[in-house]
Design a protein around this motif. Sequence first.
Motif, PDB file in Angstrom:
ATOM      1  N   LYS A   2       0.803  -1.133  -0.091  1.00 24.38           N
ATOM      2  CA  LYS A   2       0.063  -0.007   0.122  1.00 24.38           C
ATOM      3  C   LYS A   2       0.844   1.322   0.006  1.00 24.38           C
ATOM      4  N   ASN A   3       0.451   2.407  -0.554  1.00 21.12           N
ATOM      5  CA  ASN A   3       0.972   3.509  -0.572  1.00 21.12           C
ATOM      6  C   ASN A   3       1.588   4.065   0.908  1.00 21.12           C
ATOM      7  N   LYS A   4       0.876   3.792   1.769  1.00 21.01           N
ATOM      8  CA  LYS A   4       0.866   4.220   3.109  1.00 21.01           C
ATOM      9  C   LYS A   4       2.333   3.438   3.604  1.00 21.01           C
ATOM     10  N   GLU A   5       2.381   2.110   3.340  1.00 16.16           N
ATOM     11  CA  GLU A   5       3.718   1.317   3.658  1.00 16.16           C
ATOM     12  C   GLU A   5       5.104   1.824   2.926  1.00 16.16           C
ATOM     13  N   VAL A   6       4.938   2.144   1.670  1.00 19.10           N
ATOM     14  CA  VAL A   6       5.775   2.725   0.895  1.00 19.10           C
ATOM     15  C   VAL A   6       6.436   3.864   1.343  1.00 19.10           C
ATOM     16  N   LYS A   7       5.622   4.875   1.831  1.00 21.61           N
ATOM     17  CA  LYS A   7       5.860   6.382   2.418  1.00 21.61           C
ATOM     18  C   LYS A   7       6.512   6.174   3.761  1.00 21.61           C
ATOM     19  N   GLU A   8       6.074   5.125   4.416  1.00 21.37           N
ATOM     20  CA  GLU A   8       6.900   4.872   5.635  1.00 21.37           C
ATOM     21  C   GLU A   8       8.358   4.557   5.423  1.00 21.37           C
ATOM     22  N   ASN A   9       8.448   3.546   4.304  1.00 26.38           N
ATOM     23  CA  ASN A   9       9.777   2.947   4.070  1.00 26.38           C
ATOM     24  C   ASN A   9      10.919   4.148   3.348  1.00 26.38           C
ATOM     25  N   ILE A  10      10.139   4.921   2.537  1.00 27.49           N
ATOM     26  CA  ILE A  10      10.988   6.076   1.848  1.00 27.49           C
ATOM     27  C   ILE A  10      11.310   7.248   2.505  1.00 27.49           C
ATOM     28  N   ILE A  11      10.211   7.817   3.499  1.00 28.56           N
ATOM     29  CA  ILE A  11      10.474   9.114   4.282  1.00 28.56           C
ATOM     30  C   ILE A  11      11.240   8.639   5.639  1.00 28.56           C
ATOM     31  N   PRO A  12      12.392   9.380   5.919  1.00 22.92           N
ATOM     32  CA  PRO A  12      12.920   9.206   7.226  1.00 22.92           C
ATOM     33  C   PRO A  12      12.136   9.719   8.256  1.00 22.92           C
ATOM     34  N   SER A  13      12.631   9.267   9.540  1.00 27.97           N
ATOM     35  CA  SER A  13      12.033   9.846  10.543  1.00 27.97           C
ATOM     36  C   SER A  13      12.456  11.125  10.978  1.00 27.97           C
ATOM     37  N   GLN A  14      11.925  12.109  11.568  1.00 27.48           N
ATOM     38  CA  GLN A  14      12.290  13.402  12.196  1.00 27.48           C
ATOM     39  C   GLN A  14      13.179  13.229  13.194  1.00 27.48           C
ATOM     40  N   LYS A  15      14.412  13.783  13.444  1.00 29.65           N
ATOM     41  CA  LYS A  15      15.359  13.636  14.533  1.00 29.65           C
ATOM     42  C   LYS A  15      15.635  14.809  15.077  1.00 29.65           C
ATOM     43  N   VAL A  16      16.251  15.611  14.110  1.00 28.95           N
ATOM     44  CA  VAL A  16      16.989  16.914  14.517  1.00 28.95           C
ATOM     45  C   VAL A  16      16.536  18.054  13.481  1.00 28.95           C
ATOM     46  N   GLY A  17      16.619  19.186  14.100  1.00 25.55           N
ATOM     47  CA  GLY A  17      16.350  20.361  12.898  1.00 25.55           C
ATOM     48  C   GLY A  17      14.949  20.721  12.532  1.00 25.55           C
ATOM     49  N   SER A  18      14.718  21.038  11.521  1.00 30.59           N
ATOM     50  CA  SER A  18      13.048  21.325  10.987  1.00 30.59           C
ATOM     51  C   SER A  18      12.533  20.429  10.008  1.00 30.59           C
ATOM     52  N   GLU A  19      11.459  20.348   9.957  1.00 30.13           N
ATOM     53  CA  GLU A  19      10.609  19.510   9.130  1.00 30.13           C
ATOM     54  C   GLU A  19       9.590  20.459   8.337  1.00 30.13           C
ATOM     55  N   THR A  20       9.700  20.054   7.089  1.00 25.57           N
ATOM     56  CA  THR A  20       8.670  21.134   6.228  1.00 25.57           C
ATOM     57  C   THR A  20       8.207  20.165   5.189  1.00 25.57           C
ATOM     58  N   GLY A  21       7.286  20.759   4.430  1.00 27.33           N
ATOM     59  CA  GLY A  21       6.473  19.864   3.546  1.00 27.33           C
ATOM     60  C   GLY A  21       5.605  20.750   2.473  1.00 27.33           C
ATOM     61  N   ALA A  22       5.312  20.250   1.399  1.00 22.16           N
ATOM     62  CA  ALA A  22       4.366  20.836   0.395  1.00 22.16           C
ATOM     63  C   ALA A  22       3.573  19.842  -0.266  1.00 22.16           C
ATOM     64  N   LYS A  23       2.377  20.193  -0.688  1.00 20.57           N
ATOM     65  CA  LYS A  23       1.490  18.843  -1.328  1.00 20.57           C
ATOM     66  C   LYS A  23       0.314  19.751  -2.001  1.00 20.57           C
ATOM     67  N   HIS A  24      -0.067  19.035  -3.191  1.00 16.35           N
ATOM     68  CA  HIS A  24      -0.973  19.353  -3.629  1.00 16.35           C
ATOM     69  C   HIS A  24      -1.803  18.283  -4.553  1.00 16.35           C
ATOM     70  N   GLU A  25      -3.131  18.265  -4.470  1.00 18.09           N
ATOM     71  CA  GLU A  25      -3.766  16.970  -4.809  1.00 18.09           C
ATOM     72  C   GLU A  25      -4.914  17.589  -5.641  1.00 18.09           C
ATOM     73  N   VAL A  26      -5.466  16.519  -6.663  1.00 20.76           N
ATOM     74  CA  VAL A  26      -6.555  17.179  -7.350  1.00 20.76           C
ATOM     75  C   VAL A  26      -7.495  15.645  -7.298  1.00 20.76           C
ATOM     76  N   VAL A  27      -8.844  15.938  -7.588  1.00 21.88           N
ATOM     77  CA  VAL A  27      -9.688  14.828  -7.583  1.00 21.88           C
ATOM     78  C   VAL A  27     -10.189  14.598  -9.028  1.00 21.88           C
ATOM     79  N   CYS A  28      -9.865  13.662  -9.616  1.00 19.31           N
ATOM     80  CA  CYS A  28     -10.348  13.355 -10.943  1.00 19.31           C
ATOM     81  C   CYS A  28     -11.862  13.001 -11.190  1.00 19.31           C
ATOM     82  N   ASP A  29     -12.205  12.970 -12.324  1.00 19.77           N
ATOM     83  CA  ASP A  29     -13.683  12.662 -12.713  1.00 19.77           C
ATOM     84  C   ASP A  29     -13.863  11.009 -12.738  1.00 19.77           C
ATOM     85  N   ASP A  30     -12.969  10.466 -13.306  1.00 21.91           N
ATOM     86  CA  ASP A  30     -12.981   9.157 -13.536  1.00 21.91           C
ATOM     87  C   ASP A  30     -11.449   8.345 -13.408  1.00 21.91           C
ATOM     88  N   VAL A  31     -11.629   7.111 -13.389  1.00 24.07           N
ATOM     89  CA  VAL A  31     -10.233   6.401 -12.952  1.00 24.07           C
ATOM     90  C   VAL A  31      -9.239   6.660 -14.201  1.00 24.07           C
TER      91      VAL A  31
END
Length: 206
Positions: A2-31
């Motif tokens: 699942k996508n959630k499991e992959v993201k847990e593997n590829i995104i490191p945990s936060q340990k020091v310094g700052s954490e930032t993020g940016a996201k954009h999403e769209v909802v499509c009409d069909d598959v």
Amino acid sequence: MKNKEVKENIIPSQKVGSETGAKHEVVCDDVQQAQATFNKGKECLQAIDKWSEYCTVSAMKSALTDKNGSVVTRKPEVGDYIRIDIAGPGPRSGDGYDWVRIEEIMQSGNADQEEELFGMRVRPASSPVNSDRDTSHFYTSEATSTFIVERKGLVVSASETGKNEVPNTETEKITDKVRNAVVATSGIAGFSEVQWKMLMKGLLSD
């Protein structure tokens, strides 16, 4: 996986310094539209030399290079570098450029499934074009940026996640030390975050 499991593997945990993020999403009409949007976002993310074109305003230009620092025009591979040219003076250790190394690329799912994902993680690195071993970036090598394009049903999103962002003031060069501190703690770094948001939107736009 699942996508959630992959993201847990590829995104490191936060340990020091700052954490930032940016996201954009769209909802499509069909598959079909969702699949096409995901594929476009994945292809655009891998077109690193065109990132500045996907931002309406950009003070940063990027180029994909091989392990020796030679610019290439192909899809990125683990071990490649991204050469970054931001506004203002660059680090001497990087011959005027900031450098990050691609250390992970992951993909899961397919068009026949409900979820699919493409992810790429990069980390500040020393320049591959000279013998200087100092990290050529305004953040230390503890920092990472993870780029992800994913589809969940009809929802497609593009995101950038920055972890463990610490100003790189441990370099031996005094000029780089000052420059990195200024860039990492000033509006330039903040503007980079704004650019990531614009890039994420641009990856999924028509």
